[in-house]
Design an enzyme around this catalytic site. Structure first.
Site, PDB file in Angstrom:
ATOM      1  N   GLY A   1      -3.741   1.388   1.503  1.00  0.00           N
ATOM      2  CA  GLY A   1      -4.798   0.493   1.963  1.00  0.00           C
ATOM      3  C   GLY A   1      -4.276  -0.485   2.997  1.00  0.00           C
ATOM      4  O   GLY A   1      -3.234  -0.268   3.627  1.00  0.00           O
TER       5      GLY A   1
ATOM      6  N   THR B   1      -2.763  -3.777   4.890  1.00  0.00           N
ATOM      7  CA  THR B   1      -1.503  -4.507   4.699  1.00  0.00           C
ATOM      8  C   THR B   1      -1.715  -5.788   3.897  1.00  0.00           C
ATOM      9  O   THR B   1      -0.899  -6.116   3.014  1.00  0.00           O
ATOM     10  CB  THR B   1      -0.872  -4.822   6.074  1.00  0.00           C
ATOM     11  OG1 THR B   1      -0.509  -3.572   6.688  1.00  0.00           O
ATOM     12  CG2 THR B   1       0.364  -5.687   5.951  1.00  0.00           C
TER      13      THR B   1
ATOM     14  N   CYS C   1      -4.913   5.780   9.432  1.00  0.00           N
ATOM     15  CA  CYS C   1      -3.790   4.834   9.475  1.00  0.00           C
ATOM     16  C   CYS C   1      -2.862   5.155  10.654  1.00  0.00           C
ATOM     17  O   CYS C   1      -2.261   4.262  11.233  1.00  0.00           O
ATOM     18  CB  CYS C   1      -3.023   4.875   8.168  1.00  0.00           C
ATOM     19  SG  CYS C   1      -2.478   6.532   7.720  1.00  0.00           S
TER      20      CYS C   1
ATOM     21  N   GLU D   1       1.439   2.365   1.081  1.00  0.00           N
ATOM     22  CA  GLU D   1       1.111   3.046   2.344  1.00  0.00           C
ATOM     23  C   GLU D   1       0.074   2.172   3.029  1.00  0.00           C
ATOM     24  O   GLU D   1      -1.102   2.184   2.638  1.00  0.00           O
ATOM     25  CB  GLU D   1       0.531   4.443   2.072  1.00  0.00           C
ATOM     26  CG  GLU D   1       1.465   5.394   1.338  1.00  0.00           C
ATOM     27  CD  GLU D   1       2.643   5.843   2.184  1.00  0.00           C
ATOM     28  OE1 GLU D   1       2.680   5.554   3.390  1.00  0.00           O
ATOM     29  OE2 GLU D   1       3.547   6.478   1.611  1.00  0.00           O
TER      30      GLU D   1
ATOM     31  N   LYS E   1      -8.215   4.242  -9.107  1.00  0.00           N
ATOM     32  CA  LYS E   1      -9.257   3.283  -8.687  1.00  0.00           C
ATOM     33  C   LYS E   1      -9.595   3.591  -7.234  1.00  0.00           C
ATOM     34  O   LYS E   1      -8.904   3.169  -6.317  1.00  0.00           O
ATOM     35  CB  LYS E   1      -8.721   1.855  -8.822  1.00  0.00           C
ATOM     36  CG  LYS E   1      -9.743   0.823  -9.219  1.00  0.00           C
ATOM     37  CD  LYS E   1     -10.726   0.313  -8.202  1.00  0.00           C
ATOM     38  CE  LYS E   1     -10.338  -0.281  -6.917  1.00  0.00           C
ATOM     39  NZ  LYS E   1     -11.461  -0.169  -5.935  1.00  0.00           N
TER      40      LYS E   1
ATOM     41  N   GLY F   1      -1.930  -4.908   0.347  1.00  0.00           N
ATOM     42  CA  GLY F   1      -0.601  -4.509  -0.108  1.00  0.00           C
ATOM     43  C   GLY F   1       0.259  -5.716  -0.463  1.00  0.00           C
ATOM     44  O   GLY F   1       0.981  -5.718  -1.462  1.00  0.00           O
TER      45      GLY F   1
ATOM     46  N   GLU G   1      -4.689  -3.763  13.621  1.00  0.00           N
ATOM     47  CA  GLU G   1      -5.207  -2.433  13.326  1.00  0.00           C
ATOM     48  C   GLU G   1      -6.730  -2.490  13.428  1.00  0.00           C
ATOM     49  O   GLU G   1      -7.383  -3.122  12.605  1.00  0.00           O
ATOM     50  CB  GLU G   1      -4.796  -2.024  11.917  1.00  0.00           C
ATOM     51  CG  GLU G   1      -5.313  -0.654  11.553  1.00  0.00           C
ATOM     52  CD  GLU G   1      -4.971  -0.258  10.117  1.00  0.00           C
ATOM     53  OE1 GLU G   1      -5.247  -1.037   9.198  1.00  0.00           O
ATOM     54  OE2 GLU G   1      -4.435   0.851   9.950  1.00  0.00           O
TER      55      GLU G   1
HETATM   56  P1  NAD Z   1      -8.262  -1.981   1.296  1.00  0.00           P
HETATM   57  O1  NAD Z   1      -6.893  -2.548   1.164  1.00  0.00           O
HETATM   58  O2  NAD Z   1      -9.388  -2.888   1.558  1.00  0.00           O
HETATM   59  O3  NAD Z   1      -8.656  -1.187  -0.025  1.00  0.00           O
HETATM   60  C1  NAD Z   1      -7.853  -0.143  -0.542  1.00  0.00           C
HETATM   61  C2  NAD Z   1      -8.065  -0.071  -2.043  1.00  0.00           C
HETATM   62  O4  NAD Z   1      -7.552  -1.265  -2.631  1.00  0.00           O
HETATM   63  C3  NAD Z   1      -9.523   0.022  -2.469  1.00  0.00           C
HETATM   64  O5  NAD Z   1      -9.624   0.867  -3.593  1.00  0.00           O
HETATM   65  C4  NAD Z   1      -9.843  -1.406  -2.839  1.00  0.00           C
HETATM   66  O6  NAD Z   1     -10.906  -1.527  -3.760  1.00  0.00           O
HETATM   67  C5  NAD Z   1      -8.529  -1.856  -3.455  1.00  0.00           C
HETATM   68  N1  NAD Z   1      -8.284  -3.302  -3.433  1.00  0.00           N
HETATM   69  C6  NAD Z   1      -8.789  -4.212  -2.565  1.00  0.00           C
HETATM   70  N2  NAD Z   1      -8.323  -5.452  -2.881  1.00  0.00           N
HETATM   71  C7  NAD Z   1      -7.513  -5.303  -3.944  1.00  0.00           C
HETATM   72  C8  NAD Z   1      -6.731  -6.209  -4.722  1.00  0.00           C
HETATM   73  N3  NAD Z   1      -6.703  -7.511  -4.459  1.00  0.00           N
HETATM   74  N4  NAD Z   1      -5.996  -5.707  -5.738  1.00  0.00           N
HETATM   75  C9  NAD Z   1      -6.003  -4.385  -6.016  1.00  0.00           C
HETATM   76  N5  NAD Z   1      -6.740  -3.488  -5.330  1.00  0.00           N
HETATM   77  C10 NAD Z   1      -7.477  -3.929  -4.301  1.00  0.00           C
HETATM   78  O7  NAD Z   1      -8.151  -0.843   2.392  1.00  0.00           O
HETATM   79  P2  NAD Z   1      -9.330   0.045   2.973  1.00  0.00           P
HETATM   80  O8  NAD Z   1     -10.119  -0.801   3.916  1.00  0.00           O
HETATM   81  O9  NAD Z   1     -10.017   0.758   1.861  1.00  0.00           O
HETATM   82  O10 NAD Z   1      -8.527   1.163   3.768  1.00  0.00           O
HETATM   83  C11 NAD Z   1      -8.126   1.037   5.080  1.00  0.00           C
HETATM   84  C12 NAD Z   1      -6.652   0.700   5.161  1.00  0.00           C
HETATM   85  O11 NAD Z   1      -5.894   1.717   4.531  1.00  0.00           O
HETATM   86  C13 NAD Z   1      -6.160   0.634   6.576  1.00  0.00           C
HETATM   87  O12 NAD Z   1      -5.343  -0.495   6.733  1.00  0.00           O
HETATM   88  C14 NAD Z   1      -5.331   1.903   6.720  1.00  0.00           C
HETATM   89  O13 NAD Z   1      -4.334   1.876   7.688  1.00  0.00           O
HETATM   90  C15 NAD Z   1      -4.774   2.040   5.361  1.00  0.00           C
HETATM   91  N6  NAD Z   1      -4.322   3.409   5.147  1.00  0.00           N
HETATM   92  C16 NAD Z   1      -2.978   3.659   5.176  1.00  0.00           C
HETATM   93  C17 NAD Z   1      -2.508   4.956   5.020  1.00  0.00           C
HETATM   94  C18 NAD Z   1      -1.037   5.258   5.052  1.00  0.00           C
HETATM   95  O14 NAD Z   1      -0.675   6.362   4.691  1.00  0.00           O
HETATM   96  N7  NAD Z   1      -0.187   4.345   5.473  1.00  0.00           N
HETATM   97  C19 NAD Z   1      -3.421   6.007   4.829  1.00  0.00           C
HETATM   98  C20 NAD Z   1      -4.774   5.712   4.814  1.00  0.00           C
HETATM   99  C21 NAD Z   1      -5.225   4.407   4.964  1.00  0.00           C
END
Ligand code: NAD
Length: 493
Positions: A227, A229, A283, A249, A174, A232, A384
């Site tokens: 994604g 925190t 990240c 992550e 997804k 997560g 962040e």
């Molecule tokens: P996000 O959490 O908004 O979305 C990530 C994914 O989760 C997307 O596909 C989104 O559609 C899905 N999603 C959103 N809500 C959901 C839910 N309730 N249930 C299931 N899935 C859901 O994150 P983002 O804005 O796309 O990405 C940025 C974040 O990702 C930042 O916090 C960044 O630090 C983190 N990130 C971490 C790493 C790492 O390795 N630690 C690497 C890259 C990005």
């Protein structure tokens, strides 16, 4: 008319059963670059069922066979190098010089890495006693859900997909709604490489509906998530219903520590790289700079001068090094941090305004922004930001530098800049983070494990540790005594 894309379910290109679609917007100019299905629960269920059906035959193939399919996928990624790079630049705004020279070649390299390294996977023989043989074997988990973010649309999928596929799992991917097109293309390439129908499925839709349906699905064994925190935490709580494994992550606000003896020119190069690469949407980006009092002025002056040189503008131009941020609401959020830092008393050293040139006017650009005189209670130093906005602060001694670095809910990464490796190693040991670089920041290899602690998550992507994430260790005990009655049965007699 923008192209209308399909999802990949059970080897077929399908639309959402709801008939709904959503737009993918180019953040450099606000134009629609594609329409993708907005799938609902029924589509997620169909994808999981397709994966369930395909999983046993894929798991039954030898590691060598699966490895060869991945190697073909790696070659196909490079055969579609330019197309993938342009697609990612269009949907995400990353400069083409980055997607051509970094994202796409790295995707191919990482798939190649997993194809190779998995063939060295072993089990163990355990020295329990002469009356038995105890061994461990590694089995795929079954169907895994891979939920990925928009900041490196293709790479973040590949990190998980490579490890999950080669170890024999079937995947439902997804991608983020903001930038799903490269993932859809990777799904097509996986099919072309010989991944059987149903082994890789790609569904598109909002996280709150499609993502949650995937997390809730009782037949999904694990969610590999990268994604925010907050997302997560939501996934953790949803996954508890089915006691599903989760790999998380998550976010970070990563410290960059410049000690008194650092090579300042080298630290400044690293600072600009780690703060502004990918417009700070990394990240592991350095967001908080702690500089020894004695070097503060020199460091600040040189970093500001270097940041002012960054060429932002049209990401399709090979000259551009910094594109826009990924979408309008995100630009607004990043600007909120700029306003917040000003109000909190941080000193604006450069940037801080919306660029206004013909190239940037209709996109979601944020100029490289540096604040000085920051304190750790500012949101800029705690949250962040995920954009090209950073804060700099002073410290007097090592204890203070370590205390400031650890004063955060995150634990993803940090860096220490010093000519004294003994001190560097000592500081690295005292920092609570999954990765600490010495005289470098933001460099990640296939061979090295990646993952955080505290609210940056748990589990590892990359390295051989990623193979552990997508396999279950099963213990098998074989009785060698041949005796019908064992001494320990006496406890019941
Ligand atoms: P996000 O959490 O908004 O979305 C990530 C994914 O989760 C997307 O596909 C989104 O559609 C899905 N999603 C959103 N809500 C959901 C839910 N309730 N249930 C299931 N899935 C859901 O994150 P983002 O804005 O796309 O990405 C940025 C974040 O990702 C930042 O916090 C960044 O630090 C983190 N990130 C971490 C790493 C790492 O390795 N630690 C690497 C890259 C990005």
């Amino acid at each position: 008319m923008p192209e209308e894309y399909s999802m990949l379910i059970g080897g077929k290109k399908v639309k959402a059963t709801t008939g709904e679609v959503s737009e993918v917007i180019n953040p450099a100019n606000g134009q629609v670059v594609g329409m993708v299905p907005k799938c609902g629960e029924a589509d997620v269920d169909a994808a999981v069922r397709a994966a369930l059906e395909a999983a046993p035959a894929w798991a039954a193939r030898t590691m060598t066979e699966r490895s060869k399919v991945l190697l073909k996928l790696s070659r196909l990624i490079m055969a579609h190098h330019e197309e993938l790079a342009q697609l990612e630049t269009a949907e995400h705004g990353s400069p083409i010089r980055k997607t051509m020279n970094f994202d796409v070649p790295l995707c191919a390299e990482q798939i190649e890495y997993f194809a190779g390294v998995a063939r060295a996977m072993t089990g163990e023989t355990l020295p329990v006693g002469p009356w038995c043989t105890s061994i461990t074997i590694r089995e795929p988990l079954g169907v895994v859900g891979l939920i990925t973010p928009w900041n490196f649309p293709a790479l973040m999928v590949v990190w998980k997909l490579g490890a999950a596929l080669v170890t024999g799992n079937a995947c439902v991917v997804k991608p983020p709604s903001v930038a799903p097109l490269t993932t859809l293309k990777l799904g097509d390439l996986a099919m072309e490489a010989g991944v059987p129908a149903g082994v890789v499925n790609v569904i598109t839709g909002p996280g709150e509906t499609a993502g949650e349906a995937l997390v809730r699905h009782p037949q999904v064994a694990k969610i590999g998530f990268t994604g925010d925190t907050a997302t997560g935490k939501r996934i953790m709580s949803l996954a508890s219903d089915t006691v599903k494994q989760v790999g998380l992550e998550l976010g970070g606000n990563n410290a960059f520590i410049v000690l008194a003896d650092a090579d300042i020119d080298s630290a400044v190069e690293g600072a600009v790289w780690s703060a502004f690469f990918n417009s700070g949407q990394v990240c592991a980006a350095a967001g908080r700079f702690y500089v020894h009092d004695s070097r503060y002025d020199e460091f600040v002056e040189k970093m500001v001068a270097a940041a002012r040189q960054l060429r932002y503008g049209d990401p399709m131009s090979m000259e551009t090094v910094m594109g826009p941020v990924a979408y309008e609401a995100h630009r607004d959020k990043v600007e909120g941090y700029i306003e917040g830092a000003k109000k909190a008393g941080a000193r604006l050293l450069c940037g801080g305004t919306r660029p206004d040139t013909p190239e940037t006017r209709s996109g979601f650009f944020v100029a490289p922004t540096i604040f000085g005189d920051c304190t750790n209670d500012m949101r800029l130093m705690q949250d962040e930001v995920f954009g090209p906005v950073v804060g700099i602060s002073r410290f007097k001694d090592l204890d203070e530098a370590v205390a400031l670095t650890n004063d955060t809910k995150y634990g993803l990464s940090a860096s220490v800049w010093t000519r004294d490796l003994r001190t560097g190693l000592n500081v690295a040991g005292r920092i609570k983070a999954g990765t600490v670089w010495i005289n470098e920041h933001l460099i990640i290899f296939c061979e090295t494990p990646w993952g955080g602690c505290k609210q940056s998550g748990w589990g590892k992507d990359l390295s051989t540790m990623a193979l552990d994430e997508y396999t279950m260790t099963k213990h098998i005990y074989i009785d060698l005594t041949g005796e019908p009655v064992k001494p320990w049965y006496g406890l019941l007699k």
